[in-house]
Design a protein around this motif. Sequence first.
Motif, PDB file in Angstrom:
ATOM      1  N   VAL A 142       0.850  -1.192   0.000  1.00  0.00           N
ATOM      2  CA  VAL A 142       0.000   0.000   0.000  1.00  0.00           C
ATOM      3  C   VAL A 142       0.889   1.247   0.000  1.00  0.00           C
ATOM      4  N   GLN A 143       0.609   2.134  -0.914  1.00  0.00           N
ATOM      5  CA  GLN A 143       1.347   3.406  -0.950  1.00  0.00           C
ATOM      6  C   GLN A 143       0.397   4.531  -0.547  1.00  0.00           C
ATOM      7  N   SER A 188      -5.390  15.564   2.463  1.00  0.00           N
ATOM      8  CA  SER A 188      -5.841  14.366   1.758  1.00  0.00           C
ATOM      9  C   SER A 188      -4.765  13.296   1.838  1.00  0.00           C
ATOM     10  N   CYS A 189      -5.200  12.057   1.836  1.00  0.00           N
ATOM     11  CA  CYS A 189      -4.287  10.923   1.808  1.00  0.00           C
ATOM     12  C   CYS A 189      -4.822   9.925   0.789  1.00  0.00           C
ATOM     13  N   ALA A 190      -4.129   9.819  -0.319  1.00  0.00           N
ATOM     14  CA  ALA A 190      -4.538   8.908  -1.380  1.00  0.00           C
ATOM     15  C   ALA A 190      -3.794   7.593  -1.231  1.00  0.00           C
ATOM     16  N   ALA A 191      -4.544   6.509  -1.194  1.00  0.00           N
ATOM     17  CA  ALA A 191      -3.960   5.180  -1.058  1.00  0.00           C
ATOM     18  C   ALA A 191      -3.988   4.460  -2.401  1.00  0.00           C
ATOM     19  N   TRP A 196       2.921   3.916   5.986  1.00  0.00           N
ATOM     20  CA  TRP A 196       2.930   5.332   6.325  1.00  0.00           C
ATOM     21  C   TRP A 196       3.231   6.167   5.083  1.00  0.00           C
ATOM     22  N   GLY A 197       2.629   7.343   5.040  1.00  0.00           N
ATOM     23  CA  GLY A 197       2.959   8.293   3.993  1.00  0.00           C
ATOM     24  C   GLY A 197       4.189   9.097   4.379  1.00  0.00           C
ATOM     25  N   GLN A 198       4.575   9.982   3.488  1.00  0.00           N
ATOM     26  CA  GLN A 198       5.796  10.764   3.717  1.00  0.00           C
ATOM     27  C   GLN A 198       5.547  11.990   4.588  1.00  0.00           C
TER      28      GLN A 198
END
Length: 126
Positions: free
Chosen positions: A1-2, A20-23, A116-118
């Motif tokens: 998952v990114q 926003s968090c796009a998966a 986790w995102g950046q």
Amino acid sequence: VQLVESGGGSVQAGGSLRLSCAASGRTFSSAAMGWFRQAPGKEREFVAAIRWIGGSILSRDSLKGRFTISRDNAKNTVYLQIDSLEPEDTAVYYCAAKSLGPRNGPIRDPGEYDYWGQGTQVTVSS
């Protein structure tokens, strides 16, 4: 998952932002999403979490009323609406994904999250 966060920026106190968090990737294996934040010199802290199916929410008590988490399943995107921003909200905001497992509800423990995102920087000036 990114995971890719966006929507951060520099705002004055009292303003609003929507993060926003796009998966992408194996999103079907994700049970819940969380938002965390980390201010300079402080530990990462839980903000809010939401389950993909059903949408049950868990929020940090001290932030309720100003922080609202939501999700769009069709877009595989989770949002964090932040209103009445305060200088103390200045931090890097991270989204995280929790994989399916024995516990699939929204959880505040960052150790339960697998991806986790950046991060996206939020800076609030007085």
